[in-house]
Design a protein around this motif. Sequence first.
Motif, PDB file in Angstrom:
ATOM      1  N   ASN A  98       0.849  -1.186   0.000  1.00 57.12           N
ATOM      2  CA  ASN A  98       0.000   0.000   0.000  1.00 57.12           C
ATOM      3  C   ASN A  98       0.886   1.238   0.000  1.00 57.12           C
ATOM      4  O   ASN A  98       1.511   1.564   1.017  1.00 57.12           O
ATOM      5  N   LYS A  99       0.948   1.925  -1.120  1.00 49.97           N
ATOM      6  CA  LYS A  99       1.834   3.081  -1.254  1.00 49.97           C
ATOM      7  C   LYS A  99       1.468   4.204  -0.286  1.00 49.97           C
ATOM      8  O   LYS A  99       2.355   4.852   0.286  1.00 49.97           O
ATOM      9  N   GLU A 100       0.183   4.451  -0.129  1.00 54.07           N
ATOM     10  CA  GLU A 100      -0.241   5.515   0.780  1.00 54.07           C
ATOM     11  C   GLU A 100       0.142   5.191   2.219  1.00 54.07           C
ATOM     12  O   GLU A 100       0.549   6.076   2.987  1.00 54.07           O
ATOM     13  N   MET A 101       0.020   3.934   2.587  1.00 54.15           N
ATOM     14  CA  MET A 101       0.388   3.507   3.935  1.00 54.15           C
ATOM     15  C   MET A 101       1.879   3.680   4.183  1.00 54.15           C
ATOM     16  O   MET A 101       2.308   4.159   5.240  1.00 54.15           O
ATOM     17  N   PHE A 102       2.679   3.295   3.188  1.00 52.31           N
ATOM     18  CA  PHE A 102       4.126   3.457   3.311  1.00 52.31           C
ATOM     19  C   PHE A 102       4.484   4.930   3.474  1.00 52.31           C
ATOM     20  O   PHE A 102       5.337   5.298   4.293  1.00 52.31           O
ATOM     21  N   GLU A 103       3.823   5.764   2.696  1.00 47.78           N
ATOM     22  CA  GLU A 103       4.109   7.194   2.782  1.00 47.78           C
ATOM     23  C   GLU A 103       3.709   7.756   4.141  1.00 47.78           C
ATOM     24  O   GLU A 103       4.432   8.569   4.736  1.00 47.78           O
ATOM     25  N   GLU A 104       2.578   7.300   4.653  1.00 52.16           N
ATOM     26  CA  GLU A 104       2.089   7.777   5.950  1.00 52.16           C
ATOM     27  C   GLU A 104       3.075   7.478   7.070  1.00 52.16           C
ATOM     28  O   GLU A 104       3.275   8.304   7.981  1.00 52.16           O
ATOM     29  N   TYR A 105       3.721   6.305   7.003  1.00 54.16           N
ATOM     30  CA  TYR A 105       4.632   5.904   8.071  1.00 54.16           C
ATOM     31  C   TYR A 105       6.108   6.107   7.701  1.00 54.16           C
ATOM     32  O   TYR A 105       7.000   5.622   8.405  1.00 54.16           O
ATOM     33  N   GLY A 106       6.359   6.830   6.624  1.00 56.89           N
ATOM     34  CA  GLY A 106       7.729   7.155   6.239  1.00 56.89           C
ATOM     35  C   GLY A 106       8.539   5.951   5.793  1.00 56.89           C
ATOM     36  O   GLY A 106       9.761   5.905   6.019  1.00 56.89           O
ATOM     37  N   LEU A 107       7.879   4.987   5.157  1.00 56.46           N
ATOM     38  CA  LEU A 107       8.555   3.761   4.722  1.00 56.46           C
ATOM     39  C   LEU A 107       8.927   3.842   3.246  1.00 56.46           C
ATOM     40  O   LEU A 107       8.223   4.451   2.452  1.00 56.46           O
ATOM     41  N   GLU A 108      10.034   3.199   2.888  1.00 58.00           N
ATOM     42  CA  GLU A 108      10.486   3.156   1.499  1.00 58.00           C
ATOM     43  C   GLU A 108      10.652   1.707   1.065  1.00 58.00           C
ATOM     44  O   GLU A 108      10.827   0.809   1.896  1.00 58.00           O
ATOM     45  N   GLU A 109      10.612   1.484  -0.233  1.00 60.93           N
ATOM     46  CA  GLU A 109      10.813   0.137  -0.756  1.00 60.93           C
ATOM     47  C   GLU A 109      12.177  -0.382  -0.314  1.00 60.93           C
ATOM     48  O   GLU A 109      13.191   0.280  -0.538  1.00 60.93           O
TER      49      GLU A 109
END
Length: 426
Positions: free
Chosen positions: A154-165
Amino acid sequence: MLKPKIWLMAIAVLIFAAGCQDSESASNGDSGGGDSETLTLWHIETGKSEVALEDAVKRFEESHEGVNVEVVRQENDPYKTKLSVAMGGGTPPDVFHSWGGGWLEKFVNAGQVKDISENIDTSQYLPAALSPAEFDGKNYGAPLAMDIVPVWYNKEMFEEYGLEEPETYDELLEIVETLKSNDIVPFSLANQSKWPGSFYYMYFAERFGGPELFNEAYNREGRGFDDEAYIKAGEKIQELAEMEAFPDGFNGMNFDTGQSRQLLYAEQAGMIVQGNWMLGTTRNDMPEFEEKLGFFLFPTIEGGQGSNKDIVGGVSPVFSVSEKSEKQELAAELVNELTNKETAQQLANTDGAISAVKGVEYDDEYVQQISTVLEEAEYMQTFYDQTLPPELAEVHLDTTQALFGLSMTPEEAAKEVEAKAKEVLE
């Protein structure tokens, strides 16, 4: 000069003989005199993929006057058993669907599949797609489409929690911890049917043991299925299970009913390890979720011999010709139609399939991205449950599910698979 009664009897005999001859010609598939020839095709495709095959059959029939193709779509789960029974009973279809690998090879070794090396133009297919149907330098099947298994997220979820691939497995574990701390299931998994969990095992084993690990074990040349890399793969699976990286009761959850996908759509889970069919399924299930869907390749493990350029994937469908077919050359022509660029192009643009045929242009940018990943891959590990002989594949799936359930140690699982491999492969 014949008497009238004798003359009439002579005509009757001639008419009867001609009728018998016509009947015999028809039973032998003679297309002369308006009689038609019939080919049988078995496949398991559904939806738009099935439509693409039906359109290919129509083109074939139009270009082969007097030829009819009886198309039979089989149900996925019982298909392998049904074809095995047909092969063993000497009544197989002329053309049939497979995935290549060990499942096809068992029929090849039994002399039940035609060598079509001289019937197809191998240069029109991607080499990685041809290899699962090549045995002893001969080709026994033509591929149409391919699959890869990335990690969807979930790209939005990753962005929300400051996560990167992630690039490394340690970075992936950090993502797992972050999601868990926010009451989100890191990996959605429905493993009742066992094969979804197999993806993890294959990736871990390859990342530890490198691209040649499976080939050595399968060909009985070098490392076996009890190699340290397989034991470490089992340990990693159990580490994730003990970390509660999967949903509660995942080993009893049903993939076919969408239980794992629904967790992702509901944003109760952040990632899922699944094939590229996830894209088409999402478009059918919940089209609005597509804009949130991203993917990355399973990361490398420090000290391991594999890399994230090595992917788990498969080839399907592969079409082959039965050796028992009385119309082998005609059946091979049907295979060519089923796997030509026109069919592949339609499949790619209507069903989002990655083409096994060269030169296909993708209208869908998302599918183009996935195709690029495949083209740039350095190695593709084909699905164990399709590559291994059925009885060995069953042991692999059973032991892998047991690893996830923490009911078997990694050493016990590896030992059991290796014991079966010695029995089946040697």
